[in-house]
Design a protein around this motif. Structure first.
Motif, PDB file in Angstrom:
ATOM      1  N   UNK A  41       0.832  -1.206   0.000  1.00  0.00           N
ATOM      2  CA  UNK A  41       0.000   0.000   0.000  1.00  0.00           C
ATOM      3  C   UNK A  41       0.864   1.253   0.000  1.00  0.00           C
ATOM      4  N   UNK A  42       1.945   1.233   0.810  1.00  0.00           N
ATOM      5  CA  UNK A  42       2.843   2.384   0.856  1.00  0.00           C
ATOM      6  C   UNK A  42       3.545   2.585  -0.482  1.00  0.00           C
ATOM      7  N   UNK A  43       3.951   1.472  -1.105  1.00  0.00           N
ATOM      8  CA  UNK A  43       4.623   1.577  -2.400  1.00  0.00           C
ATOM      9  C   UNK A  43       3.668   2.105  -3.469  1.00  0.00           C
ATOM     10  N   UNK A  44       2.406   1.637  -3.429  1.00  0.00           N
ATOM     11  CA  UNK A  44       1.417   2.111  -4.390  1.00  0.00           C
ATOM     12  C   UNK A  44       1.145   3.593  -4.201  1.00  0.00           C
ATOM     13  N   UNK A  45       1.032   4.022  -2.954  1.00  0.00           N
ATOM     14  CA  UNK A  45       0.799   5.441  -2.671  1.00  0.00           C
ATOM     15  C   UNK A  45       1.984   6.298  -3.134  1.00  0.00           C
ATOM     16  N   UNK A  46       3.190   5.803  -2.870  1.00  0.00           N
ATOM     17  CA  UNK A  46       4.385   6.529  -3.295  1.00  0.00           C
ATOM     18  C   UNK A  46       4.443   6.647  -4.816  1.00  0.00           C
ATOM     19  N   UNK A  47       4.074   5.555  -5.513  1.00  0.00           N
ATOM     20  CA  UNK A  47       4.072   5.595  -6.978  1.00  0.00           C
ATOM     21  C   UNK A  47       3.052   6.611  -7.490  1.00  0.00           C
ATOM     22  N   UNK A  48       1.879   6.651  -6.860  1.00  0.00           N
ATOM     23  CA  UNK A  48       0.873   7.612  -7.267  1.00  0.00           C
ATOM     24  C   UNK A  48       1.373   9.041  -7.080  1.00  0.00           C
ATOM     25  N   UNK A  49       2.056   9.285  -5.965  1.00  0.00           N
ATOM     26  CA  UNK A  49       2.589  10.619  -5.725  1.00  0.00           C
ATOM     27  C   UNK A  49       3.664  10.986  -6.743  1.00  0.00           C
ATOM     28  N   UNK A  50       4.510  10.018  -7.084  1.00  0.00           N
ATOM     29  CA  UNK A  50       5.543  10.264  -8.089  1.00  0.00           C
ATOM     30  C   UNK A  50       4.915  10.548  -9.446  1.00  0.00           C
ATOM     31  N   UNK A  51       3.879   9.751  -9.804  1.00  0.00           N
ATOM     32  CA  UNK A  51       3.205   9.961 -11.086  1.00  0.00           C
ATOM     33  C   UNK A  51       2.542  11.338 -11.138  1.00  0.00           C
TER      34      UNK A  51
END
Length: 234
Positions: A41-51
């Protein structure tokens, strides 16, 4: 009810080492799964923020071509057609399609805007903050003419790398200008007109003064000539 309590009741004193080991294994597996889920979940959230950050940077770095009508800074009541790149990068191959084609009370001057290279050929390159203006019409003459007040302008352009951007559509409505109150702002054209009027008044005043001096000199000359020719009293 008693059967349910019996099933839920656990006698930990009766557990063997094997039971404790199995329970520990199950707890470890549950904890591991929960940890992995949290990490995903943290990795997915981080990816969304990067995108989102990358998308924001890309949008901020794109050209943004705007067209509109604006007040002419020199000609009082003059209306300019304005093209401006308000983005942060170069815009290429800017094409502007206007529906219906522009028509103006100034077209009879021999330079109709609709036939200009700005609209027929476009702009090869438009740097950031570059602004192009063209005199379109004057408000009083426009109001009294049977010409369209509303135009739709569609702008096609590419970014600095030649990638086509999504076309931008603008509704240019001149009728809005006639329903708003505004203060009168005098510009350089008004100052020049006032100076011309003052110059004309001064020239007329100087001519009147010269005429008056000439009339007085002629009167004095006539009076002198008449006095010298008169017979003395006896």
């Amino acid at each position: 009810m008693g059967a349910a309590n019996h099933l839920l009741a656990v006698d930990l004193r009766a557990w063997t080492p094997e039971d404790w080991s199995a329970a520990a294994t199950v707890a470890t597996a549950i904890f591991t799964v929960a940890t992995v889920g949290i990490a995903l979940a943290a990795a997915l959230y981080a990816k969304q923020q990067v995108d989102l950050a990358r998308q924001l940077r890309e949008e901020q770095a794109q050209p943004f071509v705007v067209v509109d009508f604006a007040d002419n800074p020199v000609l009082r009541k003059g209306i300019d057609f304005v093209v401006e790149n308000m983005g942060q990068t170069l815009a290429r191959n800017v094409k502007i399609v206007v529906d219906p084609p522009f028509s103006s009370t100034l077209d009879d001057s021999g330079y109709p805007l609709k036939d200009s290279a700005l609209l027929t050929q476009g702009i090869p390159s438009l740097p950031p903050r570059k602004r192009i203006t063209a005199l379109f019409d004057t408000a009083p003459q426009r109001y009294n003419a049977s010409l369209p007040m509303r135009y739709t302008a569609t702008v096609h352009f590419e970014d600095a790398h030649g990638k086509a951007q999504e076309p931008l559509t603008y509704v240019l409505d001149l009728s809005v200008r006639y329903s708003l109150l505004s203060a009168t702002e005098y510009g350089m054209s008004d100052a020049a007109e006032a100076l011309r009027d003052i110059s004309a008044i001064l020239k007329e005043s100087a001519r009147d003064v010269r005429d008056e001096f000439r009339r007085r000199r002629e009167s004095e000359r006539d009076a002198t000539a008449g006095g010298s020719g008169a017979s003395p009293d006896l």
